[in-house]
Design a protein around this motif. Structure first.
Motif, PDB file in Angstrom:
ATOM      1  N   UNK A  54      40.937  12.667  62.083  1.00  0.00           N
ATOM      2  CA  UNK A  54      39.554  12.982  62.409  1.00  0.00           C
ATOM      3  C   UNK A  54      39.301  14.457  62.162  1.00  0.00           C
ATOM      4  N   UNK A  55      38.134  14.769  61.623  1.00  0.00           N
ATOM      5  CA  UNK A  55      37.790  16.171  61.388  1.00  0.00           C
ATOM      6  C   UNK A  55      37.182  16.807  62.636  1.00  0.00           C
ATOM      7  N   UNK A  56      36.781  15.983  63.593  1.00  0.00           N
ATOM      8  CA  UNK A  56      36.208  16.531  64.827  1.00  0.00           C
ATOM      9  C   UNK A  56      37.292  16.633  65.899  1.00  0.00           C
ATOM     10  N   UNK A  57      36.923  17.198  67.015  1.00  0.00           N
ATOM     11  CA  UNK A  57      37.864  17.337  68.129  1.00  0.00           C
ATOM     12  C   UNK A  57      38.083  16.008  68.849  1.00  0.00           C
ATOM     13  N   UNK A  58      37.173  15.092  68.643  1.00  0.00           N
ATOM     14  CA  UNK A  58      37.251  13.806  69.334  1.00  0.00           C
ATOM     15  C   UNK A  58      38.380  12.955  68.738  1.00  0.00           C
ATOM     16  N   UNK A  59      39.201  12.413  69.627  1.00  0.00           N
ATOM     17  CA  UNK A  59      40.292  11.534  69.182  1.00  0.00           C
ATOM     18  C   UNK A  59      39.720  10.171  68.813  1.00  0.00           C
ATOM     19  N   UNK A  60      40.234   9.600  67.758  1.00  0.00           N
ATOM     20  CA  UNK A  60      39.867   8.231  67.427  1.00  0.00           C
ATOM     21  C   UNK A  60      41.143   7.460  67.105  1.00  0.00           C
ATOM     22  N   UNK A  61      41.076   6.188  67.387  1.00  0.00           N
ATOM     23  CA  UNK A  61      42.253   5.347  67.165  1.00  0.00           C
ATOM     24  C   UNK A  61      41.804   3.916  66.870  1.00  0.00           C
ATOM     25  N   UNK A  62      42.753   3.127  66.427  1.00  0.00           N
ATOM     26  CA  UNK A  62      42.513   1.709  66.159  1.00  0.00           C
ATOM     27  C   UNK A  62      43.576   0.912  66.919  1.00  0.00           C
ATOM     28  N   UNK A  97      46.828   4.635  58.014  1.00  0.00           N
ATOM     29  CA  UNK A  97      45.975   5.607  58.698  1.00  0.00           C
ATOM     30  C   UNK A  97      45.969   6.942  57.957  1.00  0.00           C
ATOM     31  N   UNK A  98      47.137   7.394  57.548  1.00  0.00           N
ATOM     32  CA  UNK A  98      47.246   8.659  56.815  1.00  0.00           C
ATOM     33  C   UNK A  98      46.468   8.584  55.502  1.00  0.00           C
ATOM     34  N   UNK A  99      46.517   7.435  54.828  1.00  0.00           N
ATOM     35  CA  UNK A  99      45.787   7.261  53.571  1.00  0.00           C
ATOM     36  C   UNK A  99      44.309   6.944  53.803  1.00  0.00           C
ATOM     37  N   UNK A 100      43.890   6.945  55.053  1.00  0.00           N
ATOM     38  CA  UNK A 100      42.511   6.670  55.471  1.00  0.00           C
ATOM     39  C   UNK A 100      42.046   5.273  55.051  1.00  0.00           C
ATOM     40  N   UNK A 101      42.961   4.327  55.097  1.00  0.00           N
ATOM     41  CA  UNK A 101      42.633   2.937  54.800  1.00  0.00           C
ATOM     42  C   UNK A 101      42.198   2.177  56.049  1.00  0.00           C
ATOM     43  N   UNK A 102      42.386   2.804  57.216  1.00  0.00           N
ATOM     44  CA  UNK A 102      41.957   2.199  58.481  1.00  0.00           C
ATOM     45  C   UNK A 102      40.789   3.018  59.025  1.00  0.00           C
ATOM     46  N   UNK A 103      39.602   2.699  58.568  1.00  0.00           N
ATOM     47  CA  UNK A 103      38.410   3.420  59.032  1.00  0.00           C
ATOM     48  C   UNK A 103      37.385   2.415  59.521  1.00  0.00           C
ATOM     49  N   UNK A 104      36.685   2.771  60.594  1.00  0.00           N
ATOM     50  CA  UNK A 104      35.669   1.846  61.115  1.00  0.00           C
ATOM     51  C   UNK A 104      34.648   1.482  60.030  1.00  0.00           C
ATOM     52  N   UNK A 106      35.120   0.159  57.261  1.00  0.00           N
ATOM     53  CA  UNK A 106      35.647   0.181  55.890  1.00  0.00           C
ATOM     54  C   UNK A 106      36.979  -0.545  55.749  1.00  0.00           C
ATOM     55  N   UNK A 107      37.515  -1.045  56.838  1.00  0.00           N
ATOM     56  CA  UNK A 107      38.793  -1.744  56.777  1.00  0.00           C
ATOM     57  C   UNK A 107      38.553  -3.201  56.411  1.00  0.00           C
ATOM     58  N   UNK A 108      39.182  -3.621  55.340  1.00  0.00           N
ATOM     59  CA  UNK A 108      39.112  -5.022  54.938  1.00  0.00           C
ATOM     60  C   UNK A 108      40.247  -5.759  55.662  1.00  0.00           C
ATOM     61  N   UNK A 109      39.910  -6.678  56.580  1.00  0.00           N
ATOM     62  CA  UNK A 109      40.969  -7.386  57.314  1.00  0.00           C
ATOM     63  C   UNK A 109      41.932  -8.140  56.391  1.00  0.00           C
ATOM     64  N   UNK A 110      41.451  -8.621  55.251  1.00  0.00           N
ATOM     65  CA  UNK A 110      42.322  -9.311  54.304  1.00  0.00           C
ATOM     66  C   UNK A 110      43.361  -8.381  53.704  1.00  0.00           C
ATOM     67  N   UNK A 111      42.937  -7.168  53.359  1.00  0.00           N
ATOM     68  CA  UNK A 111      43.870  -6.169  52.812  1.00  0.00           C
ATOM     69  C   UNK A 111      44.865  -5.752  53.891  1.00  0.00           C
ATOM     70  N   UNK A 112      44.373  -5.572  55.115  1.00  0.00           N
ATOM     71  CA  UNK A 112      45.250  -5.222  56.235  1.00  0.00           C
ATOM     72  C   UNK A 112      46.296  -6.311  56.430  1.00  0.00           C
TER      73      UNK A 112
END
Length: 139
Positions: A54-62, A97-104, A106-112
């Motif tokens: 995240x670029x902001x101070x707010x933590x985000x997770x999945x 997550x590092x590759x930014x493939x897990x984003x709200x 934008x994540x394709x459940x099939x790819x996951x």
């Protein structure tokens, strides 16, 4: 109808009623043997929580919940390997997550699912039918 014939009829009816459970119980084991065994079973690996960049101070997770569909004959092997399987899932989720493939949004459940299947198949391919994502929650 006289009393003796009435009595015989009642005794005959009572005997017939008493024989019904015996007849049914002799038929039940045959049906139990014919019951099909489950071809596949489910092994729950649980919830995985991964921090998202995240670029902001707010933590985000999945939070991702993963369950495996396995052939019944190999289910115990998957249960025995569950610590390694959990490690493989967590490593793949962190890499995504590092590759930014897990984003709200934008994540394709099939790819996951495909990514997780590939990781788990490297550890135990035989008997693995599917990876089921039962929860995908962002915060």
């Amino acid at each position: 109808m006289t009393f003796p014939s009435f009595r015989r009829a009642m005794l005959g009816a009572a005997a017939a009623v008493m024989m019904v459970p015996a007849v049914l119980s002799s038929a039940l084991p045959a049906r139990a043997e014919e019951a099909p065994k489950k071809e596949f079973e489910y092994v729950t690996l649980g919830d995985f929580t991964v921090n998202l960049p995240s670029s902001s101070r707010r933590m985000s997770y999945v939070v991702v919940s993963v369950t495996l569909e396995t052939k019944s004959a190999q289910t115990q092997q998957f249960r025995d390997l569950s610590p390694r399987l959990k490690q493989a899932v967590l490593q793949r989720l962190m890499a995504m997550s590092v590759r930014q493939e897990l984003r709200p949004g934008r994540t394709d459940p099939g790819v996951l699912r495909d990514n997780l299947f590939d990781s788990l198949a490297q550890l135990q391919e035989e008997g693995l039918k599917d990876v089921v994502i039962t929860r995908l929650l962002y915060s």
